[in-house]
Design a protein around this motif. Sequence first.
Motif, PDB file in Angstrom:
ATOM      1  N   GLU A  44       0.818  -1.206   0.000  1.00 52.91           N
ATOM      2  CA  GLU A  44       0.000   0.000   0.000  1.00 52.91           C
ATOM      3  C   GLU A  44       0.863   1.271   0.000  1.00 52.91           C
ATOM      4  N   GLU A  74      -6.730   2.734   0.630  1.00 50.26           N
ATOM      5  CA  GLU A  74      -5.509   1.945   0.849  1.00 50.26           C
ATOM      6  C   GLU A  74      -4.651   2.559   1.956  1.00 50.26           C
ATOM      7  N   HIS A  77      -5.963   1.381   5.186  1.00 47.18           N
ATOM      8  CA  HIS A  77      -5.600  -0.029   5.440  1.00 47.18           C
ATOM      9  C   HIS A  77      -4.176  -0.102   5.974  1.00 47.18           C
ATOM     10  N   HIS A 158     -10.757  -4.848   6.051  1.00 43.20           N
ATOM     11  CA  HIS A 158      -9.884  -4.671   4.892  1.00 43.20           C
ATOM     12  C   HIS A 158     -10.426  -5.463   3.693  1.00 43.20           C
ATOM     13  N   GLU A 162     -11.670  -4.235   0.048  1.00 41.16           N
ATOM     14  CA  GLU A 162     -11.020  -4.696  -1.192  1.00 41.16           C
ATOM     15  C   GLU A 162     -12.089  -5.148  -2.187  1.00 41.16           C
ATOM     16  N   HIS A 165     -13.680  -1.947  -3.596  1.00 46.09           N
ATOM     17  CA  HIS A 165     -12.928  -1.232  -4.653  1.00 46.09           C
ATOM     18  C   HIS A 165     -12.261  -2.209  -5.647  1.00 46.09           C
TER      19      HIS A 165
HETATM   20 FE   LIG Z   1      -6.058  -2.507   0.885  1.00 40.72          FE
END
Ligand SMILES: [Fe+2]
Length: 308
Positions: A44, A74, A77, A158, A162, A165
């Motif tokens: 990330e 991101e 995360h 998370h 994911e 997106h």
């Molecule tokens: Fe991520």
Amino acid sequence: MTELQVRKMRFAFADYDVPFLWNEENPAFSSMANAVSFLAIGFEKMIVNMIREAMPLITDPAVAEEADAFVRQEGQHSTAHRQHANGLIRRYPGLQETLNEVIAEFDRLTVQTPVEYRLAYTADLEATFTPVFKLMLDNDSTLFRPGDDRVASLFIWHFVEEVEHRSSALIIFDSVVGSDVYRMRMAPSIFRHVMKVIRLACAGFNKHVPLEERQVDALSMFASYRRMQKLRRRLPFLHAQDNGPMPRAFDHLPLREQLVALVGIVRSQLPKHNPDHEKLPALADVWFQRYDAGYDVSHWYTAGTVTP
Ligand SMILES: [Fe+2]
Ligand SMILES: [Fe+2]
């Protein structure tokens, strides 16, 4: 207009000890997830630098907006995984060296490879996430529920984002590079790098976390390593170093679901792949509904249900 939401999340990792073996019922999955945490931090970080570099090349304002929301998700995360990793490093200080090595692997890509390659890397790897995370989220009752609720909640958050997106990296790649052929040509080197980084993390776990506390040879998730270890054990002159038992994280999951995930991974790399058409984990929907209803998603299994 993008529908991605940026959600800030904290998981109380500083409040009390973060166990390496966070799901005692599944040491192999505990270790695998810890490796994902380490990888996520480096990956990330690379994404943040990559989007900064790619932004001036994006001409479509809708794609620029998508890229901005994507990179901000991101970033969240990465921050949360750093807190998880810091908790592990507090208990096993040698893991700092492992985390540095993992981050250095991605920093090397940032410095040494063109932005097109990193866009392909992100698109290829993120395309595999929906089928893989669906397998995990569909089996949350054994993989996440029995574990430390902070770690479980971090991964569930998370992974559902994911899934949320899942198209972003491909949209950005298509807008800047737009070549399925390039993406497919780079795939072998990309996945070699992913495996190299996970191997680095697992070797670090074996080195710095005592076997009594990890309960598994962290490298045993690699089939080639398992084969070599078995061979070495049969041939004493090879001086096998015993790093512990070699169970597999997903052995107890239905074979059919494992095969569906595998087919999904292969399909995700083919030309014209459209993640919008993917089958989604039911848990993702439940998660978004609960989040919107104000449920404490940072304590997924222990927060109780929201009473209307
Ligand atoms: Fe991520
Ligand atoms: Fe992502």
